[in-house]
Design an enzyme around this catalytic site. Structure first.
Site, PDB file in Angstrom:
ATOM      1  N   ASP A   1       0.910  -1.201   0.069  1.00 17.17           N
ATOM      2  CA  ASP A   1       0.122   0.174  -0.004  1.00 17.17           C
ATOM      3  C   ASP A   1       0.841   1.426  -0.081  1.00 17.17           C
ATOM      4  OD1 ASP A   1      -2.213  -1.533   0.394  1.00 17.17           O
ATOM      5  OD2 ASP A   1      -1.458  -2.100   2.225  1.00 17.17           O
TER       6      ASP A   1
ATOM      7  N   HIS B   1      -4.774  -3.188   6.629  1.00 14.60           N
ATOM      8  CA  HIS B   1      -4.545  -3.499   5.350  1.00 14.60           C
ATOM      9  C   HIS B   1      -5.881  -3.962   4.762  1.00 14.60           C
ATOM     10  CE1 HIS B   1      -3.104  -5.219   1.361  1.00 14.60           C
ATOM     11  NE2 HIS B   1      -3.502  -6.205   1.761  1.00 14.60           N
TER      12      HIS B   1
HETATM   13  P1  NAX Z   1      -2.480 -18.202  -3.987  1.00  9.98           P
HETATM   14  O1  NAX Z   1      -3.772 -18.944  -3.585  1.00  9.98           O
HETATM   15  O2  NAX Z   1      -1.631 -18.319  -5.227  1.00  9.98           O
HETATM   16  O3  NAX Z   1      -1.424 -19.011  -3.119  1.00  9.98           O
HETATM   17  C1  NAX Z   1      -1.678 -19.437  -1.735  1.00  9.98           C
HETATM   18  C2  NAX Z   1      -0.943 -20.664  -1.442  1.00  9.98           C
HETATM   19  O4  NAX Z   1      -0.916 -20.862  -0.011  1.00  9.98           O
HETATM   20  C3  NAX Z   1      -1.446 -21.825  -2.178  1.00  9.98           C
HETATM   21  O5  NAX Z   1      -0.368 -22.307  -2.765  1.00  9.98           O
HETATM   22  C4  NAX Z   1      -1.985 -22.557  -0.967  1.00  9.98           C
HETATM   23  O6  NAX Z   1      -1.795 -24.006  -1.090  1.00  9.98           O
HETATM   24  C5  NAX Z   1      -1.116 -22.151   0.194  1.00  9.98           C
HETATM   25  N1  NAX Z   1      -1.509 -22.457   1.666  1.00  9.98           N
HETATM   26  C6  NAX Z   1      -2.903 -22.483   1.777  1.00  9.98           C
HETATM   27  N2  NAX Z   1      -3.160 -22.676   3.354  1.00  9.98           N
HETATM   28  C7  NAX Z   1      -1.911 -23.040   3.756  1.00  9.98           C
HETATM   29  C8  NAX Z   1      -1.380 -23.439   5.033  1.00  9.98           C
HETATM   30  N3  NAX Z   1      -2.208 -23.695   6.015  1.00  9.98           N
HETATM   31  N4  NAX Z   1       0.052 -23.572   4.966  1.00  9.98           N
HETATM   32  C9  NAX Z   1       0.760 -23.364   3.902  1.00  9.98           C
HETATM   33  N5  NAX Z   1       0.375 -22.840   2.739  1.00  9.98           N
HETATM   34  C10 NAX Z   1      -0.995 -22.713   2.643  1.00  9.98           C
HETATM   35  O7  NAX Z   1      -2.637 -16.714  -3.191  1.00  9.98           O
HETATM   36  P2  NAX Z   1      -1.516 -15.621  -3.496  1.00  9.98           P
HETATM   37  O8  NAX Z   1      -1.703 -14.802  -4.581  1.00  9.98           O
HETATM   38  O9  NAX Z   1      -0.050 -16.155  -3.362  1.00  9.98           O
HETATM   39  O10 NAX Z   1      -1.913 -14.457  -2.254  1.00  9.98           O
HETATM   40  C11 NAX Z   1      -1.371 -15.075  -1.084  1.00  9.98           C
HETATM   41  C12 NAX Z   1      -2.002 -14.117   0.320  1.00  9.98           C
HETATM   42  O11 NAX Z   1      -1.520 -12.727   0.096  1.00  9.98           O
HETATM   43  C13 NAX Z   1      -3.567 -14.139   0.180  1.00  9.98           C
HETATM   44  O12 NAX Z   1      -4.278 -14.378   1.386  1.00  9.98           O
HETATM   45  C14 NAX Z   1      -3.747 -12.623  -0.394  1.00  9.98           C
HETATM   46  O13 NAX Z   1      -5.005 -11.993  -0.114  1.00  9.98           O
HETATM   47  C15 NAX Z   1      -2.507 -11.915   0.250  1.00  9.98           C
HETATM   48  N6  NAX Z   1      -2.134 -10.791  -0.343  1.00  9.98           N
HETATM   49  C16 NAX Z   1      -1.752  -9.692   0.614  1.00  9.98           C
HETATM   50  C17 NAX Z   1      -1.361  -8.472   0.344  1.00  9.98           C
HETATM   51  C18 NAX Z   1      -0.933  -7.426   1.301  1.00  9.98           C
HETATM   52  O14 NAX Z   1      -0.547  -6.227   0.865  1.00  9.98           O
HETATM   53  N7  NAX Z   1      -0.866  -7.914   2.554  1.00  9.98           N
HETATM   54  C19 NAX Z   1      -1.425  -8.065  -1.156  1.00  9.98           C
HETATM   55  C20 NAX Z   1      -1.285  -9.240  -2.082  1.00  9.98           C
HETATM   56  C21 NAX Z   1      -2.229 -10.463  -1.693  1.00  9.98           C
HETATM   57  O15 NAX Z   1      -3.579 -10.156  -2.175  1.00  9.98           O
END
Ligand code: NAX
Length: 327
Positions: free
Chosen positions: A159, A187
């Site tokens: 952000d 956030h």
């Molecule tokens: P993806 O869905 O591409 O990847 C998430 C991965 O996490 C998947 O491979 C899944 O198998 C794995 N996972 C789920 N549960 C798990 C667990 N208990 N232990 C280990 N791995 C696990 O999502 P992606 O685009 O990589 O985003 C990841 C996270 O970042 C999401 O929650 C998203 O909302 C968040 N974000 C946060 C941002 C921020 O500024 N704070 C911005 C970007 C993003 O939106």
């Protein structure tokens, strides 16, 4: 040569993981002189995909990368870890209420916090990226009573970087002209990007833009940028999120530049009337490996209202996870 730093990435097979791992392994997280050992945590169904990413990491022959372990066991993933990047989370799906979302993430972040508590290195630093990031960080922190609370942080650096980029574009100046940007609060869409303390070429940013632009364009554009990226790209921010995670940890470890600050969600000590204990974004400097909240900024009525609204949302989220027995 220094001994390798262990970095754990959860959700390693996801899209942020894919953008993040190569930059960690090439030295951008900790600097060009620090070897790293990677630990990838995934859910069982995604371990194979994480192994594929590890094959590609091997194929880069990164000089600083001393090893990669892949596991679906948090106790293994966080064993001896120095830097924990908690990226994997349960996304909100159709029909899911906020309580369901918080509960599903509690099922991830409480056990991971406990595993960090029991197995991580004494100097562990935790950055939560997975949403709802601030409250997930609070859940992990509360499951790790033996780790100093200040080691649990959540990411608002994306952000922050978005705010710098929007302002630089508006004033047609290089991003390097902009200092002292701040994101306050959660956030989420209630976050408050603050131009009253930001400086462009040494002068207050708010005085160089129209009030209506600041209020009706800048703030909503920054706050809703994530949705705009999804709309355009057909997928959520990945490389920019990974980049922000790199910036956050790099500054935490190496310090912020003199005269400047950045934004990070860290446990509130009550500064600026932000409820103590919640993990809220502040203007912060980093010195000797510790975040410090920038003190003494004047907060006008407009900013006060915006900060209070975002903090109120965080307090509500804290009450909700308390009610669910997650903290
Ligand atoms: P993806 O869905 O591409 O990847 C998430 C991965 O996490 C998947 O491979 C899944 O198998 C794995 N996972 C789920 N549960 C798990 C667990 N208990 N232990 C280990 N791995 C696990 O999502 P992606 O685009 O990589 O985003 C990841 C996270 O970042 C999401 O929650 C998203 O909302 C968040 N974000 C946060 C941002 C921020 O500024 N704070 C911005 C970007 C993003 O939106």
């Amino acid at each position: 040569t220094t001994s390798p730093v262990t970095v754990t990435v959860t959700g390693a097979a996801g899209q942020i993981g894919y953008a993040l791992l190569f930059r960690i392994a090439s030295g951008h997280l900790l600097g060009p002189d620090t070897p790293v050992r990677l630990r990838l945590l995934e859910i069982p169904q995604a371990v194979k995909a994480a192994e594929g990413t590890a094959m590609e990491l091997d194929d880069c022959a990164f000089p600083l990368l001393t090893g990669i372990d892949i596991t679906d066991d948090a106790n293994v993933a966080f064993d001896g870890t120095n830097v924990a990047l908690l990226v994997g989370a349960r996304p909100r799906t159709k029909g899911m209420e906020r309580g369901d979302l918080l509960e599903a993430n509690g099922g991830i972040f409480a056990p991971q916090g406990k595993a960090i508590n029991d197995h991580a290195a004494d100097d562990v630093r935790v950055l939560v990226v997975g949403n709802p990031a601030n409250t997930n960080a609070l859940i992990a922190q509360s499951a790790a009573p033996d780790v100093p609370a200040e080691r649990f942080t959540a990411m608002t650096r994306l952000d922050h970087n978005r705010a710098i980029a929007q302002l630089a574009k508006k004033l047609d100046v290089p991003v390097t002209e902009i200092r002292r940007m701040t994101i306050w609060g959660n956030h989420s869409a209630t976050q408050y990007p603050d131009l009253f303390h930001a400086e462009v070429g040494g002068k207050t940013a708010a005085e160089q833009v129209d009030e209506s632009w600041l209020r009706d364009e800048f703030i909503p554009t920054v706050a809703k940028r994530g949705a705009a990226i999804i709309e355009a790209r057909g997928a959520s921010s990945a490389a920019s999120a990974a980049n922000a995670a790199i910036d956050h940890v790099y500054d935490w470890v190496n310090g912020t530049a003199d005269g400047d600050w950045t934004s990070a969600a860290i446990p509130s000590d009550g500064s600026y009337g932000v409820a103590e204990g919640i993990i809220s974004s502040f203007p912060v400097t980093s010195k000797n490996g510790k975040w410090e909240i920038v003190q003494g900024l004047d907060i006008d009525e407009f900013s006060r209202g915006k900060i209070d609204a975002s903090v109120a949302e965080l307090v509500e989220e804290r009450e909700a996870v308390k009610g669910l027995g997650l903290i």
